[in-house]
Design a protein around this motif. Structure first.
Motif, PDB file in Angstrom:
ATOM      1  N   GLY A 140      89.603  52.320  55.617  1.00 45.46           N
ATOM      2  CA  GLY A 140      89.733  51.253  54.637  1.00 45.46           C
ATOM      3  C   GLY A 140      91.163  51.037  54.204  1.00 45.46           C
ATOM      4  N   PHE A 141      91.849  52.120  53.846  1.00 46.76           N
ATOM      5  CA  PHE A 141      93.170  51.956  53.242  1.00 46.76           C
ATOM      6  C   PHE A 141      94.300  52.094  54.247  1.00 46.76           C
ATOM      7  CE2 PHE A 141      90.342  52.802  49.803  1.00 46.76           C
ATOM      8  CZ  PHE A 141      90.780  51.939  48.817  1.00 46.76           C
ATOM      9  N   LYS A 142      94.113  52.998  55.218  1.00 45.88           N
ATOM     10  CA  LYS A 142      95.155  53.152  56.220  1.00 45.88           C
ATOM     11  C   LYS A 142      94.948  52.162  57.341  1.00 45.88           C
ATOM     12  CE  LYS A 142      97.420  56.251  54.141  1.00 45.88           C
ATOM     13  NZ  LYS A 142      97.438  57.706  54.265  1.00 45.88           N
ATOM     14  N   ILE A 162      88.486  46.875  55.761  1.00 44.87           N
ATOM     15  CA  ILE A 162      87.672  46.973  54.551  1.00 44.87           C
ATOM     16  C   ILE A 162      86.191  46.844  54.868  1.00 44.87           C
ATOM     17  CG2 ILE A 162      87.185  45.933  52.292  1.00 44.87           C
ATOM     18  CD1 ILE A 162      89.863  47.311  52.400  1.00 44.87           C
ATOM     19  N   GLY A 163      85.841  45.907  55.720  1.00 42.08           N
ATOM     20  CA  GLY A 163      84.430  45.692  56.050  1.00 42.08           C
ATOM     21  C   GLY A 163      83.825  46.923  56.687  1.00 42.08           C
ATOM     22  N   GLY A 164      84.513  47.458  57.702  1.00 37.61           N
ATOM     23  CA  GLY A 164      83.997  48.632  58.414  1.00 37.61           C
ATOM     24  C   GLY A 164      83.870  49.822  57.485  1.00 37.61           C
ATOM     25  N   SER A 165      84.891  50.027  56.675  1.00 32.52           N
ATOM     26  CA  SER A 165      84.865  51.178  55.784  1.00 32.52           C
ATOM     27  C   SER A 165      83.787  51.017  54.716  1.00 32.52           C
ATOM     28  CB  SER A 165      86.262  51.386  55.197  1.00 32.52           C
ATOM     29  OG  SER A 165      86.260  51.304  53.823  1.00 32.52           O
ATOM     30  N   SER A 166      83.548  49.766  54.295  1.00 36.27           N
ATOM     31  CA  SER A 166      82.466  49.527  53.334  1.00 36.27           C
ATOM     32  C   SER A 166      81.120  49.865  53.963  1.00 36.27           C
ATOM     33  CB  SER A 166      82.448  48.071  52.885  1.00 36.27           C
ATOM     34  OG  SER A 166      83.619  47.791  52.167  1.00 36.27           O
ATOM     35  N   ALA A 167      80.939  49.444  55.203  1.00 34.61           N
ATOM     36  CA  ALA A 167      79.686  49.750  55.887  1.00 34.61           C
ATOM     37  C   ALA A 167      79.492  51.257  55.960  1.00 34.61           C
ATOM     38  CB  ALA A 167      79.700  49.155  57.291  1.00 34.61           C
TER      39      ALA A 167
END
Ligand SMILES: Nc1ncnc2c1ncn2[C@@H]1O[C@H](COP(=O)(O)OP(=O)(O)OP(=O)(O)O)[C@@H](O)[C@H]1O
Ligand SMILES: [Mg+2]
Lengths: 323, 356
Positions: free
Chosen positions: A285-287, A291-296
């Motif tokens: 998400g941050f590195k 955002i979408g993938g990390s949210s999933a």
């Protein structure tokens, strides 16, 4: 809190006096009103807690679920709805599955070791409890060290250039490469995570042991000669509620609270280091700005945690005796 | 079943507290011995030394002829009933009773039979599958008894097993314990601070005071011939009245009046009077009535002779004036050394002229 003081006030009073009476909490029969005289007061007390829950829990949860259905532009120029694609990507990625497998492994090993060693130490300390005050303090003090510091200290121990553990390994002819070699790093993570959690488990186990009534132990002393039998048949079952509580806490700890330790050990290191799912959420998400993938991923994680919690309570708690 | 011997047993706790000093008791096979004394006199300590829960600092403990000082509690072949029952909270009543037997490697059949037998004796049959928390205090007490019985040990040790029960239950359990013990014939050591419990249960009483044995004897013997003022005031209710008296010219004088002729040297003595030995009469010692306890069958009249308190048991219900006259049979008087409090054995006889 159902009826307000307003009902109690005489009808011929003016609005102002009524309001004043309401605000200052005066009532016709104060003896009956025990807790809160003003209906707003409890809400005032609740507000900070509610705000914390909403701002830091519900809102991000909703955000995470929403953004997990979008593909977000890395530079922040809008987002495209992609449905379940983020989930499919995550679950089909071998990297993600590898991290999931490591997390499970890490969870089992750290929880087992931290609980086992904590229990062992508590049992030993319980035997010499008179001298245990200093012993206890000594062990709690380890817990007082914040995880990043524990991670740092651990990192120093495992340091590639000057860490004593590297020298120790070298002495036995092994080249320890924390942060580079996958299993060396994994070992370091496990050792530090376990080391950090032992005092917590120790304290709870110790107080659990101390709450086993003396006379029950003495009855067992007369009934069974073997200390191991007594421990297995009497002490351990009576310790079960404590152990169950600690199991839940330890699993949560390994899944989430080990974040700072992992961060210190693997940050800015070349890829393919072991990490937990939570750390991967952060990394992607941050590195990685996905955002979408990390949210999933974090939604999947939420599901896993919910499932684990349900399983723990359904299957384990039933076998625990709350005597 | 075995005899139990304590030889000059003493206990000093860490920190230098002398809880028990030089205790010698010979307990015969099948005897029911009650240790009685005020709180803190070392009863529990003594019992726990026999059980092996406390180390023996001095002296020897023998169970069935074997010195057990250095044996684990489980090796001593004793069973103990604790004040708060100490049942295993996570085990059913059945498992609570069976646990000790299992650990001694008894066969399943034997265990089952013994548990069933104990459950029958204690009327616990319908509770065998319950956990202790689902039982009443009295039922838990029975389970604790059952746990001791199934083991068929050399000796039963009881540490105030009835003190958590209400008064009525205590009386009925007391009788049950006595009946069970007589039926099983198991040597028993029973601790209590309740002198009534001690009197009713014991074959022999051991009265302890400050970690020392004051007197050992059958209940009636201890009651009739207390060895010291301590025993005299501890055993019996209402407590024996102890008064300062004088011996002058071969006569025992109380408040200036001669009560009996004695053959001991002149000087101060402590006179013991049991309430039931005193009678209210027309002529005798003057007693100022303070208050009266009506018990139905009798009344206890508390009053003062001179400036010393005396209690009298009176069977009548005629109203009493502010002053009464009391008298006592000289053979029923107890004399104790004024300094040491030890009993003085002497022949007491009626004085020729009744005191006015
Ligand atoms: N573990 C211990 N350490 C030091 N002193 C102790 C310990 N246990 C008991 N004592 C002391 O030994 C003395 C005897 O204690 P014990 O428990 O045998 O009394 P008891 O006769 O059973 O009294 P109670 O009727 O109140 O149960 C007391 O003065 C007590 O303070
Ligand atoms: Mg006691």
């Amino acid at each position: 809190m159902t009826d307000t003081p307003l009902n109690m006030v005489e009808a011929d009073q003016t609005l102002v006096t009524r309001l004043r009476a309401w605000w200052s909490g005066e009532t016709a029969n104060p003896a009956k009103r025990v807790q809160f005289d003003r209906p707003l007061t409890p809400w005032l007390f609740l507000l900070p807690q509610l705000a914390v829950v909403v701002i830091f829990f519900y809102w991000p949860s909703v955000q995470a679920v929403t953004s997990s259905f979008y593909l977000e532009d890395p530079f922040g120029f809008g987002a495209t709805f992609v449905g379940m694609e983020n989930y499919a990507d995550a679950l089909n990625s071998s990297e993600y599955l590898g991290t999931a497998a490591f997390t499970a492994f890490f969870c089992v090993v750290v929880t087992t070791l931290a609980l086992g060693i904590g229990l062992l130490m508590a049992v030993k300390a319980d035997k010499v409890i008179r001298g245990a005050e200093s012993y206890k303090t000594l062990l709690i003090s380890v817990y007082a060290i914040a995880p990043p510091v524990a991670g740092l200290i651990g990192m120093m121990f495992f340091d590639m250039h000057m860490g004593p553990l590297k020298d120790l390994a070298a002495f036995f002819g092994y080249d320890l490469k924390v942060g580079i070699n996958y299993w060396d790093t994994a070992t370091a993570l496990i050792v530090i995570a376990v080391w950090k959690q032992i005092p917590y488990n120790f304290i709870f186990f110790l107080s659990g042991l101390q709450s086993v009534p003396v006379s029950v132990r003495e009855a067992a002393l007369i009934d069974a000669q073997s200390g191991w039998r007594r421990f297995w048949d009497i002490t351990l079952p009576l310790l079960a509620p404590t152990a169950f509580f600690l199991l839940v806490i330890n699993i949560t700890y390994t899944m989430f609270d080990t974040f700072p330790i992992i961060d210190v050990i693997v940050k800015d290191k070349p890829a393919n280091n072991p990490m937990t799912l939570v750390y991967k959420v952060y990394l992607d998400g941050f590195k990685g700005n996905d955002i979408g993938g990390s949210s999933a991923q974090s939604v999947i994680l939420m599901g896993v945690v919910a499932l684990l919690t349900v399983l723990q309570f359904r299957f384990l708690e039933r076998r625990v005796h709350y005597g | 079943m075995a005899e139990l011997t304590l030889k000059s047993v003493g206990k000093t706790y860490a920190g230098g507290v002398d809880a028990v000093t030089d205790v010698n008791i010979d307990i015969k096979d099948g005897e029911f011995i009650v240790l009685v004394g005020p709180s803190g006199c070392g009863k529990s300590t003594l019992l726990r030394m026999v059980a092996g829960l406390e180390t023996v600092t001095r002296g020897d403990v023998h169970i069935g002829g074997r010195r057990v000082n250095d044996l684990d509690p489980a090796e001593r072949d004793i069973a103990m009933v604790f004040q708060n029952y100490a049942l295993y909270p996570h085990m059913s009543v059945r498992d609570n009773m069976a646990y000790g037997l299992k650990n001694r490697g008894e066969s399943k059949a034997v265990i089952e039979e013994r548990v069933a037998e104990a459950a029958r004796m204690l009327e616990l049959g319908q509770y065998l599958d319950r956990k202790p928390r689902a039982l009443s205090g009295g039922q838990r007490q029975r389970v604790a008894m059952g746990r001791a019985i199934v083991r068929q040990p050399k000796a039963f040790l009881f540490d105030e097993p009835l003190s958590n029960l209400d008064a009525k239950l205590r009386v009925s359990m007391r009788m049950e314990i006595r009946k069970l013990q007589q039926r099983l014939g198991t040597t028993s050591l029973y601790v209590t601070h309740d002198q009534l419990e001690a009197m009713t249960l014991a074959d022999r009483l051991v009265v302890l005071n400050g970690g020392r044995v004051e007197q050992i004897g059958a209940p009636l013997e201890v009651y009739r011939k207390p060895a010291s003022t301590f025993v005299a005031s501890f055993i019996g209710a209402p407590a024996m009245s102890l008064l300062d008296a004088q011996i002058e010219g071969g006569q025992l004088l109380l408040a200036g009046q001669a009560l009996a002729g004695v053959g001991i040297a002149p000087g101060p003595v402590t006179l013991g009077l049991r309430a039931e030995d005193l009678r209210i009469v027309a002529n005798g010692l003057r007693m100022r009535v303070e208050y009266v306890e009506e018990l139905g069958a009798q009344r206890i009249v508390h009053g003062m002779v001179g400036d010393q308190a005396v209690a009298v048991i009176d069977q009548h219900d005629t109203p009493l004036g502010p002053d009464v006259r009391i008298a006592v049979d000289p053979t029923r008087l107890h004399l104790f050394d004024a300094r040491s409090g030890r009993r003085m054995e002497t022949r007491l006889h009626r004085v020729a002229e009744p005191a006015q």
